[in-house]
Scaffold this motif. Structure first.
Motif, PDB file in Angstrom:
ATOM      1  N   LEU A  69     -18.954 -37.651 -36.717  1.00 15.24           N
ATOM      2  CA  LEU A  69     -20.187 -37.255 -37.388  1.00 15.24           C
ATOM      3  C   LEU A  69     -21.345 -37.727 -36.511  1.00 15.24           C
ATOM      4  O   LEU A  69     -21.417 -38.906 -36.173  1.00 15.24           O
ATOM      5  N   ASP A  70     -22.202 -36.797 -36.125  1.00 15.02           N
ATOM      6  CA  ASP A  70     -23.438 -37.114 -35.408  1.00 15.02           C
ATOM      7  C   ASP A  70     -24.580 -36.588 -36.256  1.00 15.02           C
ATOM      8  O   ASP A  70     -24.601 -35.407 -36.611  1.00 15.02           O
ATOM      9  N   VAL A  96     -27.273 -41.503 -36.271  1.00 13.59           N
ATOM     10  CA  VAL A  96     -26.067 -41.973 -36.950  1.00 13.59           C
ATOM     11  C   VAL A  96     -24.857 -41.348 -36.266  1.00 13.59           C
ATOM     12  O   VAL A  96     -24.793 -40.127 -36.096  1.00 13.59           O
ATOM     13  N   THR A  97     -23.912 -42.196 -35.869  1.00 17.74           N
ATOM     14  CA  THR A  97     -22.660 -41.729 -35.300  1.00 17.74           C
ATOM     15  C   THR A  97     -21.524 -42.453 -35.993  1.00 17.74           C
ATOM     16  O   THR A  97     -21.515 -43.684 -36.055  1.00 17.74           O
ATOM     17  N   LEU A  98     -20.598 -41.684 -36.532  1.00 14.88           N
ATOM     18  CA  LEU A  98     -19.402 -42.241 -37.153  1.00 14.88           C
ATOM     19  C   LEU A  98     -18.193 -41.482 -36.639  1.00 14.88           C
ATOM     20  O   LEU A  98     -18.256 -40.265 -36.440  1.00 14.88           O
ATOM     21  N   ARG A  99     -17.126 -42.213 -36.426  1.00 20.93           N
ATOM     22  CA  ARG A  99     -15.863 -41.589 -36.019  1.00 20.93           C
ATOM     23  C   ARG A  99     -14.831 -41.868 -37.110  1.00 20.93           C
ATOM     24  O   ARG A  99     -14.615 -43.020 -37.472  1.00 20.93           O
ATOM     25  N   PRO A 115     -14.554 -54.564 -35.197  1.00 17.90           N
ATOM     26  CA  PRO A 115     -14.747 -54.482 -33.747  1.00 17.90           C
ATOM     27  C   PRO A 115     -15.576 -53.260 -33.340  1.00 17.90           C
ATOM     28  O   PRO A 115     -16.318 -53.310 -32.393  1.00 17.90           O
ATOM     29  N   ASP A 116     -15.439 -52.157 -34.061  1.00 12.59           N
ATOM     30  CA  ASP A 116     -16.203 -50.947 -33.773  1.00 12.59           C
ATOM     31  C   ASP A 116     -16.824 -50.475 -35.087  1.00 12.59           C
ATOM     32  O   ASP A 116     -16.134 -49.928 -35.945  1.00 12.59           O
ATOM     33  N   GLU A 117     -18.115 -50.705 -35.241  1.00  8.27           N
ATOM     34  CA  GLU A 117     -18.761 -50.384 -36.511  1.00  8.27           C
ATOM     35  C   GLU A 117     -18.955 -48.893 -36.749  1.00  8.27           C
ATOM     36  O   GLU A 117     -19.355 -48.494 -37.839  1.00  8.27           O
ATOM     37  N   THR A 118     -18.658 -48.049 -35.754  1.00 16.18           N
ATOM     38  CA  THR A 118     -18.762 -46.607 -35.968  1.00 16.18           C
ATOM     39  C   THR A 118     -17.442 -46.018 -36.445  1.00 16.18           C
ATOM     40  O   THR A 118     -17.393 -44.857 -36.816  1.00 16.18           O
ATOM     41  N   LEU A 119     -16.376 -46.797 -36.447  1.00 19.21           N
ATOM     42  CA  LEU A 119     -15.044 -46.305 -36.798  1.00 19.21           C
ATOM     43  C   LEU A 119     -14.794 -46.427 -38.300  1.00 19.21           C
ATOM     44  O   LEU A 119     -15.002 -47.485 -38.881  1.00 19.21           O
ATOM     45  N   GLU A 120     -14.373 -45.326 -38.906  1.00 19.92           N
ATOM     46  CA  GLU A 120     -14.090 -45.266 -40.345  1.00 19.92           C
ATOM     47  C   GLU A 120     -12.688 -44.704 -40.544  1.00 19.92           C
ATOM     48  O   GLU A 120     -12.223 -43.882 -39.752  1.00 19.92           O
ATOM     49  N   PRO A 121     -12.015 -45.116 -41.613  1.00 22.68           N
ATOM     50  CA  PRO A 121     -10.715 -44.517 -41.900  1.00 22.68           C
ATOM     51  C   PRO A 121     -10.867 -43.054 -42.328  1.00 22.68           C
ATOM     52  O   PRO A 121     -11.819 -42.702 -43.019  1.00 22.68           O
ATOM     53  N   LEU A 122      -9.933 -42.229 -41.909  1.00 16.57           N
ATOM     54  CA  LEU A 122      -9.954 -40.805 -42.253  1.00 16.57           C
ATOM     55  C   LEU A 122      -9.134 -40.592 -43.512  1.00 16.57           C
ATOM     56  O   LEU A 122      -7.972 -40.968 -43.576  1.00 16.57           O
ATOM     57  N   GLY A 123      -9.777 -40.007 -44.510  1.00 18.62           N
ATOM     58  CA  GLY A 123      -9.085 -39.677 -45.755  1.00 18.62           C
ATOM     59  C   GLY A 123      -9.062 -38.177 -45.927  1.00 18.62           C
ATOM     60  O   GLY A 123      -9.191 -37.408 -44.971  1.00 18.62           O
ATOM     61  N   THR A 124      -8.951 -37.743 -47.163  1.00 17.39           N
ATOM     62  CA  THR A 124      -8.927 -36.316 -47.475  1.00 17.39           C
ATOM     63  C   THR A 124     -10.311 -35.690 -47.320  1.00 17.39           C
ATOM     64  O   THR A 124     -10.436 -34.523 -46.979  1.00 17.39           O
ATOM     65  N   PHE A 125     -11.348 -36.508 -47.565  1.00 23.08           N
ATOM     66  CA  PHE A 125     -12.732 -36.028 -47.481  1.00 23.08           C
ATOM     67  C   PHE A 125     -13.537 -36.896 -46.518  1.00 23.08           C
ATOM     68  O   PHE A 125     -13.230 -38.066 -46.324  1.00 23.08           O
ATOM     69  N   VAL A 133     -26.057 -43.165 -47.283  1.00 26.32           N
ATOM     70  CA  VAL A 133     -26.468 -44.393 -47.963  1.00 26.32           C
ATOM     71  C   VAL A 133     -26.201 -45.610 -47.085  1.00 26.32           C
ATOM     72  O   VAL A 133     -27.040 -46.513 -46.985  1.00 26.32           O
ATOM     73  N   GLU A 134     -25.065 -45.633 -46.414  1.00 25.49           N
ATOM     74  CA  GLU A 134     -24.754 -46.750 -45.518  1.00 25.49           C
ATOM     75  C   GLU A 134     -25.756 -46.820 -44.365  1.00 25.49           C
ATOM     76  O   GLU A 134     -26.261 -47.891 -44.031  1.00 25.49           O
ATOM     77  N   ALA A 135     -26.074 -45.678 -43.777  1.00 26.44           N
ATOM     78  CA  ALA A 135     -27.039 -45.645 -42.672  1.00 26.44           C
ATOM     79  C   ALA A 135     -28.419 -46.100 -43.148  1.00 26.44           C
ATOM     80  O   ALA A 135     -29.118 -46.842 -42.447  1.00 26.44           O
ATOM     81  N   LEU A 136     -28.806 -45.684 -44.347  1.00 24.49           N
ATOM     82  CA  LEU A 136     -30.095 -46.095 -44.904  1.00 24.49           C
ATOM     83  C   LEU A 136     -30.123 -47.604 -45.138  1.00 24.49           C
ATOM     84  O   LEU A 136     -31.083 -48.282 -44.772  1.00 24.49           O
TER      85      LEU A 136
END
Length: 183
Positions: A69-70, A96-99, A115-125, A133-136
């Motif tokens: 997400l960019d 905002v960049t999220l992977r 260790p990498d604050e742009t990394l998120e777990p991938l779910g169904t959505f 909200v997190e970026a804000l």
């Protein structure tokens, strides 16, 4: 004549179903929450107001396994000055960049260092509202100050206490001479 129909939630979804994303083309998004939603967010974040909030960008395939997400978050926030409590307005503009990766897992425990604050777990959505909200929350000034606001100088009692700490044996001679306790 202006279009007064309610916006179609499918036209601008706030959650993207990963299975429906195209691996070949980016999926654009644009979130502009209503006044009611902004008021609820302001309350949740503990700020006085959120008159403007806009989150735009795209989600695209990332290295064949996940999604990236960019976006750009723009907002106008009103917070209380930490010195005077007067309202302080701040305009925010954040990239905002999220992977989202199937190999990432959600952190466990109350305080976990990522260790990498742009990394998120991938779910169904991919929840665009949660990303916004997190970026804000991360972009909010932690100690907003009104123009010209300064902390008050130390009081006499605080200065005297500081003097005592700088001279810990100042009253020792009184003790030794008089045999009593110093004032």
């Amino acid at each position: 004549m202006p279009d007064t129909r309610a916006p179609d939630p499918e036209a601008h979804p706030q959650r993207l179903r990963v299975a429906h994303l195209s691996a070949r083309q980016p999926t654009p998004f644009h979130l502009r929450p209503s006044a009611e939603v902004r008021a609820a967010l302001a309350e949740e974040l503990g700020i006085e107001g959120l008159p403007k909030l806009d989150f735009t960008g795209e989600v695209r395939a990332d290295r064949g396994e996940g999604w990236r997400l960019d976006g750009r978050l723009t907002a106008r926030v009103t917070q209380a000055c930490v010195v005077t409590l007067k309202p302080v307005r701040t305009d925010l503009s954040e990239e905002v960049t999220l992977r989202f990766s199937p190999h990432a897992s959600a952190p466990e425990g109350d305080e976990v260092e990522m260790p990498d604050e742009t990394l998120e777990p991938l779910g169904t959505f991919i929840d665009l509202t949660a990303a916004m909200v997190e970026a804000l929350a991360l972009a909010l000034p932690p100690y907003p100050r009104a123009e010209g606001a300064e902390l008050a100088p130390a009081t006499d009692a605080a200065e005297a206490d500081q003097d005592d700490r700088r001279r810990p044996f100042a009253d020792l001679d009184k003790l030794l001479r008089g045999g009593g306790t110093p004032d």
